[in-house]
Design a protein around this motif. Structure first.
Motif, mmCIF file in Angstrom:
data_model
loop_
_atom_site.group_PDB
_atom_site.id
_atom_site.type_symbol
_atom_site.label_atom_id
_atom_site.label_comp_id
_atom_site.label_asym_id
_atom_site.label_seq_id
_atom_site.Cartn_x
_atom_site.Cartn_y
_atom_site.Cartn_z
ATOM 1 N N MET A 44 -3.227 -0.968 3.284
ATOM 2 C CA MET A 44 -2.645 -1.081 4.623
ATOM 3 C C MET A 44 -1.221 -1.646 4.546
ATOM 4 O O MET A 44 -0.299 -1.132 5.184
ATOM 5 N N ASN A 102 1.277 0.637 3.486
ATOM 6 C CA ASN A 102 1.374 1.763 4.427
ATOM 7 C C ASN A 102 0.755 3.034 3.850
ATOM 8 O O ASN A 102 1.128 4.139 4.243
ATOM 9 N N LYS A 131 -3.639 4.404 6.762
ATOM 10 C CA LYS A 131 -3.225 4.277 8.156
ATOM 11 C C LYS A 131 -4.365 4.575 9.118
ATOM 12 O O LYS A 131 -4.243 4.319 10.312
ATOM 13 N N LYS A 139 -0.752 -5.557 9.933
ATOM 14 C CA LYS A 139 -0.362 -4.188 9.551
ATOM 15 C C LYS A 139 1.149 -3.972 9.574
ATOM 16 O O LYS A 139 1.708 -3.317 8.701
#
Ligand code: FES
Length: 146
Positions: A95, A98, A101, A116
Motif C-alpha cells: 500500500m 502504491n 490499491k 495510504k
C-alpha cells in the motif's frame, strides 16, 4: 478525506492514548528498528505463544507518523499468527509503495489504511514503515535456523 484530517484522526486516536507504547511482560522477541533518514529508533517487543502474537508493544522516539503507524500495527497484529502478521506487513508495504490499491484487499489493514496517502510523500515513507520493518525483521529473525 484530506491528508490533514487523516493525520488528525491518527494522532488523536493513537498518539494521545500511548496505549501501545510501553514494555510488556516476558517478551520472546525484542528488536530495535532505525529510520536511517533521521536516526529515530523504536524498539518492538513481542510475546509469542504457540505461533501466535500474544502481546506486543513498542518504545522509542520518532515523528507522529512513525509512532501512529507503529501503534496501529500493534493493534492489528495482537492475537494474530506470525504468518498472518507478516502477510499484513507485506500488504502494508504494498500500500505504501502504491502497488496495492484495491480497497477490498486493503480492508485487512483496518486503521492502517489511513496511512495510504503517505505513498505520495516519499520523504515520510521510511517513517510509516519503521515499525512494520522492525516487525518483519523480528519475526523472520526468529524463524532463522539456530
Ligand atoms: Fe524520524 Fe519520522 S522523522 S521517524
Amino acid at each position: 478525506m484530506g491528508l490533514e484530517s487523516i493525520y488528525t484522526q491518527i494522532l488523536t486516536e493513537h498518539n494521545n492514548s500511548n496505549r501501545n507504547k510501553h514494555h510488556i511482560d516476558s517478551p520472546t522477541a525484542v528488536l530495535k528498528g532505525v529510520n536511517p533518514s533521521c536516526g529515530d529508533e523504536i524498539e518492538l517487543e513481542l510475546r509469542e505463544k504457540d505461533g501466535m502474537i500474544e502481546d506486543a508493544a513498542f518504545t522509542g522516539i520518532g515523528c507522529a507518523i512513525s509512532q501512529a503507524s507503529a501503534s496501529i500495527m500493534i493493534d492489528l497484529i495482537k492475537g494474530k499468527t506470525k504468518e498472518e502478521a507478516l502477510r499484513l506487513a507485506n500488504l502494508f508495504f504494498g500500500m505504501i509503495k502504491n502497488e496495492v490499491k484495491d480497497e477490498a484487499e486493503l480492508e485487512d489493514l483496518d486503521e492502517a489504511v489511513a496511512l495510504k496517502d503517505i505513498s505520495h510523500m516519499p520523504a515520510r515513507v521510511k517513517c510509516a514503515v519503521l515499525g512494520w520493518h522492525t516487525l518483519e525483521d523480528a519475526i523472520n529473525g526468529e524463524q532463522k535456523p539456530e
